[in-house]
Design a protein around this motif. Structure first.
Motif, PDB file in Angstrom:
ATOM      1  N   GLY A  41      -8.147  -7.056   8.217  1.00 17.85           N
ATOM      2  CA  GLY A  41      -8.379  -8.307   8.473  1.00 17.85           C
ATOM      3  C   GLY A  41      -7.591  -9.457   7.640  1.00 17.85           C
ATOM      4  O   GLY A  41      -7.495 -10.785   8.035  1.00 17.85           O
ATOM      5  N   LYS A  42      -6.787  -8.894   7.066  1.00 15.62           N
ATOM      6  CA  LYS A  42      -5.828  -9.792   6.170  1.00 15.62           C
ATOM      7  C   LYS A  42      -4.157  -9.586   6.396  1.00 15.62           C
ATOM      8  O   LYS A  42      -4.101  -8.646   6.885  1.00 15.62           O
ATOM      9  N   GLU A  43      -3.668 -10.794   6.196  1.00 15.66           N
ATOM     10  CA  GLU A  43      -2.100 -10.662   6.419  1.00 15.66           C
ATOM     11  C   GLU A  43      -1.474  -9.627   5.338  1.00 15.66           C
ATOM     12  O   GLU A  43      -2.161  -9.578   4.263  1.00 15.66           O
ATOM     13  N   ARG A  44      -0.406  -9.176   5.653  1.00 13.14           N
ATOM     14  CA  ARG A  44       0.482  -8.304   4.627  1.00 13.14           C
ATOM     15  C   ARG A  44       0.780  -9.272   3.479  1.00 13.14           C
ATOM     16  O   ARG A  44       1.262 -10.251   3.612  1.00 13.14           O
ATOM     17  N   ASP A  78       7.707   3.144  -8.761  1.00 12.40           N
ATOM     18  CA  ASP A  78       6.534   3.167  -9.282  1.00 12.40           C
ATOM     19  C   ASP A  78       5.664   1.588  -9.527  1.00 12.40           C
ATOM     20  O   ASP A  78       6.330   0.853  -9.640  1.00 12.40           O
ATOM     21  N   LEU A  79       4.292   1.809  -9.103  1.00 13.18           N
ATOM     22  CA  LEU A  79       3.505   0.750  -9.339  1.00 13.18           C
ATOM     23  C   LEU A  79       2.188   0.934 -10.224  1.00 13.18           C
ATOM     24  O   LEU A  79       1.326   1.550  -9.841  1.00 13.18           O
ATOM     25  N   GLN A  80       2.625   0.479 -11.539  1.00 14.28           N
ATOM     26  CA  GLN A  80       1.118   0.605 -12.307  1.00 14.28           C
ATOM     27  C   GLN A  80       0.167  -0.229 -12.169  1.00 14.28           C
ATOM     28  O   GLN A  80       0.629  -1.344 -12.340  1.00 14.28           O
ATOM     29  N   MET A  81      -0.852  -0.045 -11.896  1.00 13.69           N
ATOM     30  CA  MET A  81      -1.736  -0.861 -11.725  1.00 13.69           C
ATOM     31  C   MET A  81      -3.042  -0.892 -12.506  1.00 13.69           C
ATOM     32  O   MET A  81      -3.758   0.227 -12.634  1.00 13.69           O
ATOM     33  N   ASN A  82      -3.391  -1.914 -13.504  1.00 18.76           N
ATOM     34  CA  ASN A  82      -4.522  -1.858 -14.552  1.00 18.76           C
ATOM     35  C   ASN A  82      -5.529  -2.647 -13.971  1.00 18.76           C
ATOM     36  O   ASN A  82      -5.315  -3.785 -13.103  1.00 18.76           O
ATOM     37  N   ASP A  83      -6.686  -2.809 -14.711  1.00 17.51           N
ATOM     38  CA  ASP A  83      -7.910  -3.752 -14.464  1.00 17.51           C
ATOM     39  C   ASP A  83      -7.962  -3.831 -13.162  1.00 17.51           C
ATOM     40  O   ASP A  83      -8.106  -4.941 -12.577  1.00 17.51           O
ATOM     41  N   LEU A  84      -8.045  -2.906 -12.177  1.00 22.18           N
ATOM     42  CA  LEU A  84      -8.332  -3.091 -10.827  1.00 22.18           C
ATOM     43  C   LEU A  84      -9.583  -3.744 -10.532  1.00 22.18           C
ATOM     44  O   LEU A  84     -10.631  -3.578 -11.180  1.00 22.18           O
ATOM     45  N   LYS A  85      -9.520  -4.457  -9.240  1.00 30.57           N
ATOM     46  CA  LYS A  85     -10.677  -5.241  -8.738  1.00 30.57           C
ATOM     47  C   LYS A  85     -10.941  -4.955  -7.708  1.00 30.57           C
ATOM     48  O   LYS A  85     -10.128  -4.316  -6.668  1.00 30.57           O
ATOM     49  N   VAL A  86     -12.080  -5.251  -6.814  1.00 35.55           N
ATOM     50  CA  VAL A  86     -12.474  -4.767  -5.660  1.00 35.55           C
ATOM     51  C   VAL A  86     -11.268  -5.346  -4.584  1.00 35.55           C
ATOM     52  O   VAL A  86     -11.219  -4.753  -3.467  1.00 35.55           O
ATOM     53  N   GLU A  87     -11.228  -6.555  -4.856  1.00 37.44           N
ATOM     54  CA  GLU A  87     -10.114  -7.175  -4.007  1.00 37.44           C
ATOM     55  C   GLU A  87      -8.893  -6.612  -3.850  1.00 37.44           C
ATOM     56  O   GLU A  87      -7.885  -7.074  -3.213  1.00 37.44           O
ATOM     57  N   ASP A  88      -8.475  -5.568  -4.770  1.00 35.10           N
ATOM     58  CA  ASP A  88      -7.293  -4.736  -4.697  1.00 35.10           C
ATOM     59  C   ASP A  88      -7.433  -3.758  -3.774  1.00 35.10           C
ATOM     60  O   ASP A  88      -6.169  -3.192  -3.290  1.00 35.10           O
ATOM     61  N   THR A  89      -8.637  -3.754  -2.948  1.00 31.83           N
ATOM     62  CA  THR A  89      -8.574  -2.478  -2.313  1.00 31.83           C
ATOM     63  C   THR A  89      -7.710  -2.920  -0.870  1.00 31.83           C
ATOM     64  O   THR A  89      -7.740  -4.123  -0.240  1.00 31.83           O
ATOM     65  N   ALA A  90      -6.981  -1.975  -0.391  1.00 31.10           N
ATOM     66  CA  ALA A  90      -5.934  -2.236   0.799  1.00 31.10           C
ATOM     67  C   ALA A  90      -5.191  -1.027   0.723  1.00 31.10           C
ATOM     68  O   ALA A  90      -5.135  -0.039   0.015  1.00 31.10           O
ATOM     69  N   MET A  91      -4.386  -1.189   1.756  1.00 36.48           N
ATOM     70  CA  MET A  91      -3.339   0.124   2.240  1.00 36.48           C
ATOM     71  C   MET A  91      -2.052  -0.661   1.552  1.00 36.48           C
ATOM     72  O   MET A  91      -1.668  -1.562   1.778  1.00 36.48           O
ATOM     73  N   TYR A  92      -1.478   0.325   0.658  1.00 32.99           N
ATOM     74  CA  TYR A  92      -0.281  -0.216  -0.062  1.00 32.99           C
ATOM     75  C   TYR A  92       0.907   0.357   0.605  1.00 32.99           C
ATOM     76  O   TYR A  92       1.156   1.636   0.772  1.00 32.99           O
ATOM     77  N   TYR A  93       2.098  -0.324   0.540  1.00 28.63           N
ATOM     78  CA  TYR A  93       3.358   0.278   1.211  1.00 28.63           C
ATOM     79  C   TYR A  93       4.372  -0.272   0.685  1.00 28.63           C
ATOM     80  O   TYR A  93       4.454  -1.014  -0.266  1.00 28.63           O
ATOM     81  N   CYS A  94       5.238   0.891   0.350  1.00 29.43           N
ATOM     82  CA  CYS A  94       6.523   0.562  -0.130  1.00 29.43           C
ATOM     83  C   CYS A  94       7.558   0.227   0.917  1.00 29.43           C
ATOM     84  O   CYS A  94       7.636   0.504   1.939  1.00 29.43           O
ATOM     85  N   ALA A  95       8.571  -0.645   0.566  1.00 35.67           N
ATOM     86  CA  ALA A  95       9.711  -1.416   1.245  1.00 35.67           C
ATOM     87  C   ALA A  95      11.113  -1.204   0.520  1.00 35.67           C
ATOM     88  O   ALA A  95      10.980  -1.145  -0.727  1.00 35.67           O
ATOM     89  N   ALA A  96      11.939  -1.087   1.277  1.00 34.68           N
ATOM     90  CA  ALA A  96      13.372  -1.083   0.653  1.00 34.68           C
ATOM     91  C   ALA A  96      14.490  -1.849   1.645  1.00 34.68           C
ATOM     92  O   ALA A  96      14.505  -1.821   2.635  1.00 34.68           O
TER      93      ALA A  96
END
Length: 123
Positions: A41-44, A78-96
């Protein structure tokens, strides 16, 4: 260029996770790579970018918690993610994409995308 993300999984709030994006075809010249995410329901949203010259950009939501890096030996972003929050829930995409400018904007256009990896943060 073919991109394949991995590392997404369910994690509790406050936890850490590292996502990896494998580049399956060799890239030439200067380039930009980036991590985006999209929640239902949110934009990329652009999270972080990395230019082959080593410059990085972060969204405000990622600053201080996420770190983007390129492993040349493994040919991964790589994407190191720390202190994750509920709002970080999403599909994560890589682009180049190729880029000779020296840095990559969070809203830059990218030609190549991976299929995504799901990150779910919940207790």
């Amino acid at each position: 260029v073919q991109l394949m993300e991995s590392g997404g999984r369910s994690v509790q709030p406050g936890g850490s996770l590292t996502l990896s994006c494998a580049t399956l075809r060799y890239t030439y010249g200067q380039y930009c790579m980036a991590w985006f995410r999209q929640a239902p329901g949110k934009e990329r949203e652009g999270i972080a970018t990395f230019h082959s010259r080593g410059t990085t950009q972060y969204a405000d939501s990622a600053k201080g918690r996420f770190t983007i890096s390129r492993d040349k030996a493994k040919k991964t972003l790589d994407l190191q993610m720390n202190d994750l929050k509920v709002e970080d829930t999403a599909m994560y995409y890589c682009a180049a994409d190729s880029n000779s400018g020296g840095w990559c904007a969070l809203d830059a256009y990218f030609s190549y995308w991976g299929q995504g990896t799901q990150v779910t943060v919940s207790s």
